[in-house]
Design a protein around this motif. Structure first.
Motif, short mmCIF file in Angstrom:
data_model
loop_
_atom_site.label_atom_id
_atom_site.label_comp_id
_atom_site.label_asym_id
_atom_site.label_seq_id
_atom_site.Cartn_x
_atom_site.Cartn_y
_atom_site.Cartn_z
N ARG A 587 0.15 -2.06 -8.31
CA ARG A 587 0.22 -1.57 -6.94
C ARG A 587 -0.96 -2.07 -6.12
O ARG A 587 -0.84 -2.27 -4.90
N GLU A 588 -2.09 -2.29 -6.75
CA GLU A 588 -3.21 -2.91 -6.04
C GLU A 588 -2.84 -4.33 -5.62
O GLU A 588 -3.18 -4.77 -4.51
N ALA A 591 -0.57 -4.06 -2.68
CA ALA A 591 -1.34 -3.74 -1.48
C ALA A 591 -2.03 -4.99 -0.94
O ALA A 591 -2.12 -5.19 0.28
N GLU A 594 0.55 -6.85 0.95
CA GLU A 594 0.87 -6.23 2.24
C GLU A 594 -0.25 -6.46 3.25
O GLU A 594 0.00 -6.75 4.42
N ARG A 595 -1.50 -6.32 2.79
CA ARG A 595 -2.63 -6.50 3.71
C ARG A 595 -2.68 -7.92 4.26
O ARG A 595 -3.00 -8.14 5.43
N SER A 844 8.04 -3.95 0.25
CA SER A 844 7.07 -4.02 1.34
C SER A 844 7.61 -3.27 2.55
O SER A 844 8.78 -2.89 2.60
N ARG A 874 -2.92 6.44 0.44
CA ARG A 874 -2.47 5.11 0.03
C ARG A 874 -1.09 5.19 -0.59
O ARG A 874 -0.65 6.25 -1.05
N ARG A 875 -0.42 4.03 -0.66
CA ARG A 875 0.96 4.01 -1.12
C ARG A 875 1.08 4.40 -2.59
O ARG A 875 1.98 5.14 -2.97
N ASN A 876 0.16 3.92 -3.46
CA ASN A 876 0.28 4.27 -4.87
C ASN A 876 0.03 5.76 -5.10
O ASN A 876 0.65 6.40 -5.95
#
Length: 888
Positions: A587-588, A591, A594-595, A844, A874-876
């Motif tokens: 998940r990192e 992210a 996505e960033r 995403s 955060r999403r996670n």
């Protein structure tokens, strides 16, 4: 006699002037110069500008300053027409060279025409070229005594260039307060002390940027012309015209006659239209011959400072000329820090005229610009102009020598580079740099065979040079592509050699150059880490991938190698039986994607495989299937054996979990093409096939596959022990576990299975107490990680122990905190749950929006609300909390 005759003539002219009949030359006043222009039927009133222009009633001076066709005059004329209560004097000034006497005569006549009475002591000047100080003084005294101020509009004030007129007008303005409101409509800065008025808050300004049409205003203007365009078409024409009013109107007039207006606007050729006629007449032809030549030459540039402008024009005063053109609103825009650009339509027309007037000069100008930009360290501009000049040897060398070859694979310019060099072809230079670029272009789109051929050719060419320093960057480029091809072909030793070569060459290059391109070594380390991972060198892979993930943090140009390295570190966690840590790392990586704004095909896809593997361990099989379906959409240059083997193995384990042993065996039978065999991939494939045999009741066939399994890796070793146990060799299974000390080296997904093997052996031996103790330990550890699959695949023998251990569950639920988390303060909406479910599938923001048929902003709003309700950031964390609350 002469003196008396002169005085008589003066009296005659002044008398006629007061009657409004003649100007100082004895000619009638031109009434059109006092007329307020009438807006056309398609005129669009823009309230934001009208409100700003209301400041003219509060400040002594108002300046409406913009380029030709910006809509200045119509704006002020419409503002005047909507305020009939105002006493407004309108004067359109005359051409350059108008004398002071003539100017003041027309100004006085404008006041008289507007209804302002002039006393006898304010007479029209007799001399067309000069006027005494008495006239401005008397007029100031008259206007200063008025109860209601007069609004005096001087249109086309840029035509007034005489300093004495500006000085007299400023005197009038300063001494007639509060009886005068002066509005100057101009293309240039007037010769007035604007800084004083600005500092005192006595100046209202409307300039080019504010006069430009917004997309919403442009859409309304097009509707006034009977054109209903899509938002994309409106945005396109606004971008191309920069919101220039005349350009929009002329484009609309052209589109009115077209059968397909949107296509007409999209394919609009500025150099063959009324726009060209307007700009040539109003802008280019107003300049002297030398300035016209300068404009033609700088038209090949986009944004440019003094150095490239000097390079293409050969003029040392190019910057001064550009500054003057900018001040006069001649479609030369200053974007800050000494950098200029031409209005795009003006530039397009100028380039067309350059080709017509100076055939063959354009490539030479591009070549000069390329050299100038390269010397200044502006690589993107140097590449663009080098390509426009058709000098591919120069262009490829600029990319390679700048150590920027890695940008073919990562960063926001990857697509631009691919498109730019796609024009190079086979005849665009035969040195090592063009060959390296051709190799990189092929490898970046997944053409391994074509890339390898070009890479060998580049290697051969670099060896022909005697001076090693001249080829350092080219050899570095070769090393980078060697590491990539080694990764893609599964040749770890070749990758090690390539990275050693690059490290040795690094010291021969300026440190500043290396630091400017962090993506180069980020890619190298990512390639090395993946090659080591394929070879089964897990410690070496972890070291290289960790360094890659930490290179250039936050930089868009290193986003892809960072994301891929994080995802492969997560895959290592899966192979070591640590699903919780694997999920966090995956998940990192998501992210990071996505960033940085990486689209899915531009990312590696490994993180989705990892999340699918974790979902299989938790028996969330539908989610695992959805993740696997999207994991194949990865960057072409990252589809290496590790990715392919991981996809095959996780797909096979999903089939096993679904009770489809034949499909599982088929998933791993084809193998992965590679120059060397991966011990862990071969071993995992053998264990999948063995598990399929066990599921079909052939334990001995399963045991026959064990020689393929490497026993130095805990996960493979435990899998082998399970097969031995099922084949009736419990003692060998336990001895295998004892010898390897699994508990000290592996994660919970492995240790749970090891404990269950020992429990099964104890159960067979009749030691139910030991079996219960081992099952209890396994269940507790599985509970913490949310693991269901190890307990399910253990078989029917475990059920009595599970009944005692977990009376309410056949197997443990997903992990929960020691203290159950409180429910959300506010219940999640159905749409918020929909978004969270897709978030759990590693989709995403853009993919969620597409799947739900809503906008990206709507998805972001739902996520923001869900984060707030779940008390996460955060999403996670949101996915984990949603699982804990059984919201998914």
């Amino acid at each position: 006699m002469e003196h008396r005759a002169g005085r008589h003539a003066r009296h005659r002219v002044e008398t006629h002037g007061r009657d409004g009949v003649h100007d100082p030359h004895g000619d009638p006043f031109l009434r059109t110069r006092f007329a307020v222009p009438a807006p056309p039927d398609t005129f669009l009133r823009r309230q934001r500008l009208a409100r700003h222009l209301d400041g003219a009633l509060r400040t002594p001076l108002t300046l409406v300053n913009g380029c030709a066709g910006a809509g200045k005059t119509l704006l002020v004329a419409d503002w005047v027409a909507t305020r009939p209560e105002l006493p407004v004097a309108w004067l359109t000034t005359d051409a350059d060279g108008q004398g002071a006497g003539m100017f003041w005569a027309y100004l006085l006549q404008a006041l008289r025409t507007s209804g302002v009475p002039l006393p006898p002591d304010i007479a029209f000047p007799a001399d067309a070229n000069r006027v005494g100080d008495a006239l401005p003084a008397r007029l100031a005294a008259l206007l200063g005594g008025r109860d209601r101020p007069v609004v005096l509009v001087l249109d086309e004030f840029d035509r007034v260039t005489a300093p004495e007129i500006a000085a007299q007008l400023e005197f009038l303005l300063r001494h007639s307060a509060p009886g005068l409101r002066l509005v100057l409509v101009t293309r240039t800065e007037p010769l007035l002390p604007l800084h004083r008025y600005r500092a005192a808050g006595e100046l209202t300004e409307i300039r080019d940027a504010e006069l430009a049409f917004t997309p919403g205003e442009a859409a309304r203007l097009m509707e006034a012309h009977g054109l209903r365009l899509s938002p994309a078409a409106v945005r396109g024409i606004v971008e191309r015209t920069r919101g220039w009013a005349a350009g929009l109107r002329l484009c609309a007039l052209a589109a009115e006659q077209a059968p397909d207006p949107e296509l007409c606007l999209k394919e609009f050729e500025a150099d063959r239209s009324a726009v060209a006629d307007f700009l040539l007449a109003e802008v280019l032809k107003r300049q002297d011959a030398a300035t016209q030549e300068l404009l033609l030459r700088v038209s090949v540039l986009d944004r440019f400072g003094p150095r490239p402008a000097t390079a293409v024009t050969g003029r040392a005063d190019a910057e001064a000329v550009l500054a003057r053109l900018h001040r006069s609103n001649a479609f030369v825009q200053h974007v800050g820090h000494g950098v200029y650009r031409l209005h795009p339509l003006f530039a397009e027309i100028l380039r067309a005229h350059l080709r017509m007037r100076r055939p063959g000069l354009e490539p030479e100008l591009h070549r000069r610009a390329a050299v100038s930009f390269r010397a200044a360290g502006a690589l993107p501009e140097a590449l663009g102009h080098g390509a426009a000049a058709g000098d591919w040897e120069f262009t490829a060398s600029a990319l390679v020598d700048d150590l920027a070859l890695g940008q073919f694979f990562t960063g926001p310019r990857a697509g631009t580079l691919a498109a730019l060099f796609s024009r190079m072809g086979q005849r665009g230079g035969d040195g090592p740099a063009p060959e390296l670029v051709r190799a990189a272009a092929r490898l970046s789109c997944g053409d391994l065979a074509g890339g390898a051929v070009r890479l060998r050719r580049a290697r051969q060419l670099t060896r022909r040079y005697d001076d090693v320093a001249d080829t350092t960057a080219a050899r570095m480029g070769c090393a980078l592509l060697e590491a990539l091809t080694a990764r893609l072909t599964g040749t770890p030793r070749r990758a090690e050699d390539a990275v050693r070569e690059a490290e040795a060459l690094r010291g021969l290059l300026p440190a500043e150059l290396v630091d400017r391109h962090p993506e180069f070594f980020a890619l190298l380390l990512d390639h090395l880490g993946s090659a080591r991972l394929w070879a089964g060198d897990f410690a070496g892979a972890r070291a290289a991938l960790t360094r890659a993930a930490a290179t250039g943090p936050g930089a868009a140009v290193t986003a892809l190698p960072r994301e891929d390295a994080l995802a492969r570190l997560a895959l290592l966690d899966v192979l070591h039986g640590r699903p919780g840590r694997a999920e966090r790392r995956a998940r990192e990586a998501l992210a990071e994607t996505e960033r940085s704004g990486l689209a899915r095909p531009a990312a590696s896809g490994v993180e989705r495989l990892v999340l699918a593997a974790v979902a299989v361990e938790r028996e969330e099989l539908a989610q695992a299937r959805a993740l696997l379906d999207t994991a194949g959409e990865s960057h072409p240059a990252l589809r290496d054996p590790v990715l392919e083997a991981g996809r095959a193995l996780i797909t096979a384990r999903l089939h096993l979990a679904r009770g489809e042993p034949g499909a599982a065996r088929q998933a791993v039978e084809l193998g992965v093409p590679a120059d060397t065999v991966s011990p862990w991939a071969r071993g995992e494939a053998a264990l999948v096939a063995a598990a399929a045999d066990l599921a079909e009741g052939r334990p001995q066939d399963a045991a026959a596959l064990l020689p393929e399994v490497p026993l130095d890796q805990p996960a493979c070793l435990v899998g082998a022990a399970r097969v031995l146990l099922a084949a009736g060799r419990p003692g060998a299974a336990v001895r295998l576990l004892d010898r390897a000390a699994v508990d000290e080296r592996a994660g919970p997904a492995v240790t749970v299975r090891a404990a269950l093997v020992r429990a099964r052996e104890a159960d067979r031996a009749g030691d139910t107490a030991a079996a219960r103790r081992l099952v209890t330990r396994a269940v507790r550890e599985a509970h913490r990680e949310g693991l269901r699959r190890p307990l399910t695949e253990a078989g029917a023998w475990i059920r009595p122990y599970l009944t005692v251990t977990t009376p309410r569950h056949r197997h443990p639920p997903p992990p929960r905190a020691t203290t159950s988390p409180p429910p959300p303060v506010e219940e999640l909406s159905g749409r918020e749950r929909d978004v969270l479910r897709r978030l759990a599938q590693a989709m995403s923001t853009e993919e969620i929006a597409a799947d739900l048929y809503v906008s990206v902003n709507t998805v972001k709003t739902h996520l923001k609300n869900a984060y707030r309700k779940l008390s996460v950031g955060r999403r996670n964390e949101a996915v984990r909390r949603a699982r804990e609350l059984d919201l998914l």
